[in-house]
Scaffold this motif. Structure first.
Motif, short mmCIF file in Angstrom:
data_model
loop_
_atom_site.label_atom_id
_atom_site.label_comp_id
_atom_site.label_asym_id
_atom_site.label_seq_id
_atom_site.Cartn_x
_atom_site.Cartn_y
_atom_site.Cartn_z
N UNK A 1 -1.47 7.54 1.71
CA UNK A 1 -0.28 8.27 1.29
C UNK A 1 0.68 7.47 0.42
N UNK A 2 0.40 6.18 0.19
CA UNK A 2 1.28 5.35 -0.62
C UNK A 2 0.61 4.99 -1.94
N UNK A 3 1.46 4.79 -2.95
CA UNK A 3 0.97 4.33 -4.24
C UNK A 3 0.88 2.82 -4.21
N UNK A 4 -0.26 2.26 -4.61
CA UNK A 4 -0.46 0.81 -4.57
C UNK A 4 -0.70 0.27 -5.97
N UNK A 5 -0.32 -1.00 -6.17
CA UNK A 5 -0.57 -1.73 -7.42
C UNK A 5 -1.48 -2.91 -7.11
N UNK A 6 -2.46 -3.17 -7.97
CA UNK A 6 -3.36 -4.29 -7.76
C UNK A 6 -2.91 -5.50 -8.58
N UNK A 7 -3.49 -6.64 -8.27
CA UNK A 7 -3.34 -7.80 -9.13
C UNK A 7 -4.23 -7.58 -10.37
#
Length: 619
Positions: free
Chosen positions: A162-168
């Motif tokens: 349910x959350x927006x994630x950012x990667x390296x």
């Protein structure tokens, strides 16, 4: 006897002068060093505050705005029914280099999004059912054995349900050679995992955001990981380099935000401001070189001037005081010397309250009768001499104070000019945020400013009102930061609902700028620049008498540039003559008649030039 007397006189007088000079110089030097030290601390703290504040504003209006826009796209597609309800067709093979027919409508929209956003590499859906990757645009170099469910971005999105994630940053799985950052979100239908929708953003985009932003005179910005890997830098050769051995880095990595001064081996010290990007935990760092000694030169010169003036005054006072103290002895020795040679007609004028006065009185009594008139004359001469000396000392003090006042006035004028330049720099930094959100209005704010300034000067505006109008012109569309990009850049006529959203941008601008004190007057101009003199404008339907003249000027300048520029809803702009005709039609209803007449007269005079070059639209 005479030589010994002279030796004693010079010795006492010199001692008194030196003591007074040392005392005054000690006090002046101590006070000067304290003032210099305090000024240095205040200057450093002020520079640190300005540096961090500038960094924070850049983060708010550029970096954060871009990341939020990418998250908005992910959030939008995570709610799309075609994606929530996606299923593979019966006997559909696993896909990584092709798109199934029933997914073409979504892929077609994605393709348009990629075309409009060249800094986005791909947008795609990773399918939980079989590990397929529905990629737009299609990358034929993707390996056939690719399984999205094994990728870090997919696993991270699923784990953060349910959350927006950012990667390296990482190297793309195909042969494109692109280093990308992925923003992703897991998609569920009820309790069932459908897959993950994601966007790959080229790492170079973050460098593009910061490379043209100004931090001080020669500062620069960078974006890095918590391990010291550089993700964005004005020098592209620095990307993905690790600077973990830099001495200042540990302080940055241990804290969420702050500002510190670091001594440099070069001529200038460095102010490093930093803050943490909440979405990723990355560090946004600003580095500005400052020459503290050069900045303190005016203050140091002022202290030296004051010390020099104090030394001169002290020397004069010391000589006068030492002369007063040693005068009785000098007088007695001179009289005795003359009398010993048989020269009569001399006397002493001793006024001290000690033994010298008694001795002098007795001596003068012998000569009183024959030298009465001479004594009276000598007293008048001495009094006039003393008054003249006092006048000369006072004149020197007045001249010194006048020079000091003139220097302070020049310094104050320089500081006021620097403050205005800083205000204008801050306004231009805010204005750049408008163009970052609306590709069709690049250069619009600058051109509107030029037009408004020309009108205001012809109408004899005072400088204070011209400055406020200039700031308002540069920032009049800053409220569009709060308007979705797809509405701002929509080709064709807006719907009623979309137009109502656009009409909110003056109020959004008013709220954005409400805490910036020097923009108080400019904020009111921005708030009114879409009002009409006939009361049919927005947001408050003000009539002619309630709208400020500055807002009326801004309305005409904004409308003229809009008519003569390429916009999503008009690919062929008006000519200058067509725009002038349109302004004439609307004066008295939408626009103020006097402002329109003034502007039309400017446009018809060839000797008055306005920079109104048109935007060029590129799809």
């Amino acid at each position: 006897m005479t030589k010994r007397g002279i030796t004693v006189k010079i010795s006492i007088r010199n001692k008194i002068t030196i003591i007074i000079l040392v005392l005054i110089l000690t006090a002046v030097t101590t006070l000067g060093l304290m003032i210099y030290g305090n000024a240095k601390e205040i200057l450093i703290e002020d520079m640190k505050f300005k540096n961090y504040n500038t960094l924070s504003n850049i983060d708010d209006y550029f970096l954060k705005n871009f990341m939020e826009s990418m998250e908005y796209v992910i959030q939008y597609w995570s709610q799309d029914e075609n994606i929530i309800n996606y299923k593979n067709k019966p006997n559909q093979p696993k896909m990584v280099t092709d798109i199934p027919d029933h997914f073409y409508p979504v892929a077609s929209q994605w393709k348009g999004f990629i075309a409009a956003n060249p800094d986005v590499a791909w947008i795609y859906l990773g399918v939980e059912e079989d590990g397929s990757l529905l990629l737009s645009p299609i990358d034929p170099k993707m390996p056939e054995e690719y399984d999205c469910r094994e990728r870090d971005w997919y696993i991270s999105a699923v784990e953060n349900d349910g959350k927006i994630v950012w990667t390296e940053p990482y190297l793309d799985a195909g042969d494109s050679g692109e280093v990308v950052v992925t923003v992703a979100k897991a998609i569920k239908k009820g309790e069932d995992l459908v897959g993950v929708v994601a966007i790959d953003i080229k790492l170079n985009k973050f460098s593009e955001i910061i490379k043209n932003l100004i931090l001080g005179d020669d500062g620069y910005l960078m974006l890095m990981s918590n391990d010291g890997d550089i993700y964005a830098h004005p020098d592209k050769n620095m990307l993905l380099n690790n600077i973990g051995e830099e001495g200042w880095l540990q302080e940055v990595l241990l804290n969420d935000s702050g500002t510190d001064l670091y001594a440099s081996t070069e001529e200038k010290d460095i102010i490093i401001s930093y803050l943490t990007v909440p979405e990723t935990g990355w560090k946004f760092v600003g580095m500005a070189k400052i020459d503290i000694e050069e900045m303190l030169t005016p203050i140091r010169n002022q202290v030296v001037i004051i010390a020099f003036i104090s030394t001169v005054i002290t020397l004069i006072l010391g000589l006068i005081l030492s002369g007063v103290i040693t005068k009785p002895v000098e007088q007695m020795m001179q009289v005795i010397n003359k009398i010993s040679k048989g020269k009569m007609g001399v006397r002493t004028d001793i006024r001290t309250r000690d033994e010298f006065r008694v001795l002098g009185t007795k001596f003068n009594e012998m000569l009183q009768e024959i030298e009465g008139l001479l004594e009276e004359r000598n007293m008048h001469v001495q009094e006039l001499t003393k008054k003249n000396q006092e006048i000369m000392v006072q004149n020197e003090e007045i001249m010194a104070f006048s020079e000091e006042t003139e220097a302070m006035n020049e310094e104050l004028a320089s500081l006021l000019d620097e403050v205005r330049r800083n205000y204008l720099s801050t306004v231009k930094a805010l204005a750049n945020s408008i163009e970052a959100n609306d590709e069709y209005t690049r250069g619009h704010c600058e051109r509107v400013r030029d037009i408004a300034m020309s009108i205001a000067r012809i109408m004899n505006f005072p400088q204070f009102d011209i400055d406020n109008l200039e700031f308002a012109s540069l920032l009049h569309d800053i409220g569009k930061i709060g308007i979705p990009s797809e509405i701002l850049n929509k080709v064709g006529k807006l719907s009623v609902e979309e137009y109502e959203i656009v009409k909110k941008h003056p109020g959004i601008a008013f709220r954005i700028l409400e805490d910036i004190e020097f923009l108080k007057e400019s904020r009111e101009i921005i708030y009114q620049h879409h009002e009409r003199v006939d009361g049919k404008g927005y947001p408050h339907h003000l009539t002619e008498k309630d709208i400020s003249l500055s807002a009326k000027i801004l309305a005409v300048a904004d409308a003229y540039d809009a008519m003569t520029s390429v916009r999503p809803y008009r690919e062929v702009p008006f000519t200058k003559e067509e725009a002038m005709e349109e302004l004439q039609k609307r004066k008295g209803t939408q626009f103020d008649s006097k402002v329109v007449d003034t502007f039309v007269s400017i446009l018809t005079q060839e000797e008055i030039l306005i920079n109104t070059s048109m935007n060029e639209y590129s799809s």
